[in-house]
Write a protein that holds these residues in place. Structure first.
Motif, PDB file in Angstrom:
ATOM      1  N   GLU A  11      42.829  32.014  69.512  1.00 41.27           N
ATOM      2  CA  GLU A  11      43.633  31.693  68.331  1.00 41.27           C
ATOM      3  C   GLU A  11      43.547  32.819  67.287  1.00 41.27           C
ATOM      4  N   ALA A  12      42.355  33.321  67.024  1.00 42.36           N
ATOM      5  CA  ALA A  12      42.178  34.390  66.034  1.00 42.36           C
ATOM      6  C   ALA A  12      42.885  35.664  66.480  1.00 42.36           C
ATOM      7  N   ILE A  13      42.784  35.980  67.754  1.00 41.16           N
ATOM      8  CA  ILE A  13      43.452  37.174  68.272  1.00 41.16           C
ATOM      9  C   ILE A  13      44.963  36.993  68.215  1.00 41.16           C
ATOM     10  N   GLY A  14      45.442  35.826  68.586  1.00 39.37           N
ATOM     11  CA  GLY A  14      46.879  35.542  68.518  1.00 39.37           C
ATOM     12  C   GLY A  14      47.425  35.639  67.109  1.00 39.37           C
ATOM     13  N   THR A  15      46.655  35.158  66.140  1.00 37.69           N
ATOM     14  CA  THR A  15      47.068  35.235  64.733  1.00 37.69           C
ATOM     15  C   THR A  15      47.162  36.693  64.283  1.00 37.69           C
ATOM     16  N   ASP A  16      46.191  37.497  64.672  1.00 36.17           N
ATOM     17  CA  ASP A  16      46.203  38.922  64.316  1.00 36.17           C
ATOM     18  C   ASP A  16      47.443  39.617  64.883  1.00 36.17           C
ATOM     19  N   TRP A  17      47.739  39.369  66.152  1.00 31.70           N
ATOM     20  CA  TRP A  17      48.922  40.002  66.762  1.00 31.70           C
ATOM     21  C   TRP A  17      50.210  39.476  66.136  1.00 31.70           C
ATOM     22  N   ALA A  18      50.246  38.196  65.786  1.00 32.57           N
ATOM     23  CA  ALA A  18      51.437  37.641  65.126  1.00 32.57           C
ATOM     24  C   ALA A  18      51.698  38.350  63.804  1.00 32.57           C
ATOM     25  N   HIS A  19      50.637  38.611  63.037  1.00 35.48           N
ATOM     26  CA  HIS A  19      50.786  39.346  61.765  1.00 35.48           C
ATOM     27  C   HIS A  19      51.316  40.754  62.013  1.00 35.48           C
ATOM     28  N   THR A  20      50.828  41.385  63.067  1.00 34.88           N
ATOM     29  CA  THR A  20      51.292  42.733  63.395  1.00 34.88           C
ATOM     30  C   THR A  20      52.786  42.718  63.717  1.00 34.88           C
ATOM     31  N   PHE A  21      53.223  41.784  64.557  1.00 29.62           N
ATOM     32  CA  PHE A  21      54.635  41.728  64.927  1.00 29.62           C
ATOM     33  C   PHE A  21      55.523  41.351  63.747  1.00 29.62           C
ATOM     34  N   GLU A  22      54.985  40.589  62.794  1.00 28.85           N
ATOM     35  CA  GLU A  22      55.747  40.262  61.580  1.00 28.85           C
ATOM     36  C   GLU A  22      55.915  41.479  60.682  1.00 28.85           C
ATOM     37  N   ALA A  23      54.924  42.361  60.666  1.00 26.11           N
ATOM     38  CA  ALA A  23      54.925  43.511  59.759  1.00 26.11           C
ATOM     39  C   ALA A  23      55.777  44.676  60.269  1.00 26.11           C
ATOM     40  N   PHE A  24      56.071  44.699  61.563  1.00 24.62           N
ATOM     41  CA  PHE A  24      56.784  45.832  62.148  1.00 24.62           C
ATOM     42  C   PHE A  24      58.044  45.401  62.882  1.00 24.62           C
ATOM     43  N   GLU A  25      59.062  46.249  62.807  1.00 25.36           N
ATOM     44  CA  GLU A  25      60.254  46.106  63.644  1.00 25.36           C
ATOM     45  C   GLU A  25      60.003  46.907  64.914  1.00 25.36           C
ATOM     46  N   ASP A  26      60.481  46.414  66.020  1.00 19.87           N
ATOM     47  CA  ASP A  26      60.416  47.139  67.287  1.00 19.87           C
ATOM     48  C   ASP A  26      59.001  47.638  67.593  1.00 19.87           C
ATOM     49  N   PHE A  27      57.995  46.798  67.347  1.00 21.28           N
ATOM     50  CA  PHE A  27      56.604  47.187  67.601  1.00 21.28           C
ATOM     51  C   PHE A  27      56.350  47.227  69.099  1.00 21.28           C
ATOM     52  N   ARG A  28      55.706  48.309  69.551  1.00 22.97           N
ATOM     53  CA  ARG A  28      55.397  48.474  70.971  1.00 22.97           C
ATOM     54  C   ARG A  28      53.971  48.997  71.142  1.00 22.97           C
ATOM     55  N   VAL A  29      53.359  48.588  72.242  1.00 26.15           N
ATOM     56  CA  VAL A  29      52.085  49.146  72.677  1.00 26.15           C
ATOM     57  C   VAL A  29      52.328  49.660  74.089  1.00 26.15           C
ATOM     58  N   GLU A  30      52.236  50.977  74.246  1.00 28.52           N
ATOM     59  CA  GLU A  30      52.482  51.588  75.556  1.00 28.52           C
ATOM     60  C   GLU A  30      51.174  52.131  76.118  1.00 28.52           C
ATOM     61  N   VAL A  31      50.886  51.806  77.376  1.00 29.87           N
ATOM     62  CA  VAL A  31      49.699  52.320  78.058  1.00 29.87           C
ATOM     63  C   VAL A  31      50.009  53.725  78.554  1.00 29.87           C
ATOM     64  N   GLU A  32      49.139  54.669  78.208  1.00 32.93           N
ATOM     65  CA  GLU A  32      49.319  56.058  78.636  1.00 32.93           C
ATOM     66  C   GLU A  32      48.377  56.450  79.776  1.00 32.93           C
ATOM     67  N   GLU A  33      47.108  56.039  79.676  1.00 32.69           N
ATOM     68  CA  GLU A  33      46.131  56.363  80.719  1.00 32.69           C
ATOM     69  C   GLU A  33      45.054  55.297  80.756  1.00 32.69           C
ATOM     70  N   GLU A  34      44.373  55.198  81.904  1.00 36.16           N
ATOM     71  CA  GLU A  34      43.262  54.257  82.064  1.00 36.16           C
ATOM     72  C   GLU A  34      42.105  54.953  82.769  1.00 36.16           C
TER      73      GLU A  34
END
Length: 98
Positions: A11-34
């Motif tokens: 729930e806490a992690i979901g709330t944090d990500w929800a705030h992030t998506f509310e604050a940004f338009e077209d927010f993306r997280v792209e994986v570059e390397e592992e």
């Protein structure tokens, strides 16, 4: 991304990500390397988007160090602004071409 600190539970992690998506338009997280390191996985990611209120463009390289328990369940995520520090935190040598 917005609420630094420790978040415990889905729930806490979901709330944090929800705030992030509310604050940004077209927010993306792209994986570059592992990089695998025993029970940990270092993932180089790039956050990008545009601030809804400011219009500021964000293009931020970051690193995530994921820790997994036996069976593959993720139990911890540590974000790093410095990719070399993330590799070192997982016991890996820095990549020369960074």
């Amino acid at each position: 991304m917005l609420d630094s600190g420790i978040h415990r539970g889905r729930e806490a992690i979901g709330t944090d990500w929800a705030h992030t998506f509310e604050a940004f338009e077209d927010f993306r997280v792209e994986v570059e390397e592992e990089y695998e390191a025993g029970e940990e996985l270092v993932v180089f990611v790039r956050y990008s988007g545009r601030g809804r209120a400011s219009g500021a463009v964000v293009d931020a390289p970051m690193a995530h160090v994921w820790t997994f328990e036996q069976g593959g369940r993720p139990v911890r995520l540590r974000p790093f602004l410095d990719r070399t520090a993330a590799l070192e935190a997982a016991g890996l040598q820095p990549v020369d071409d960074r």
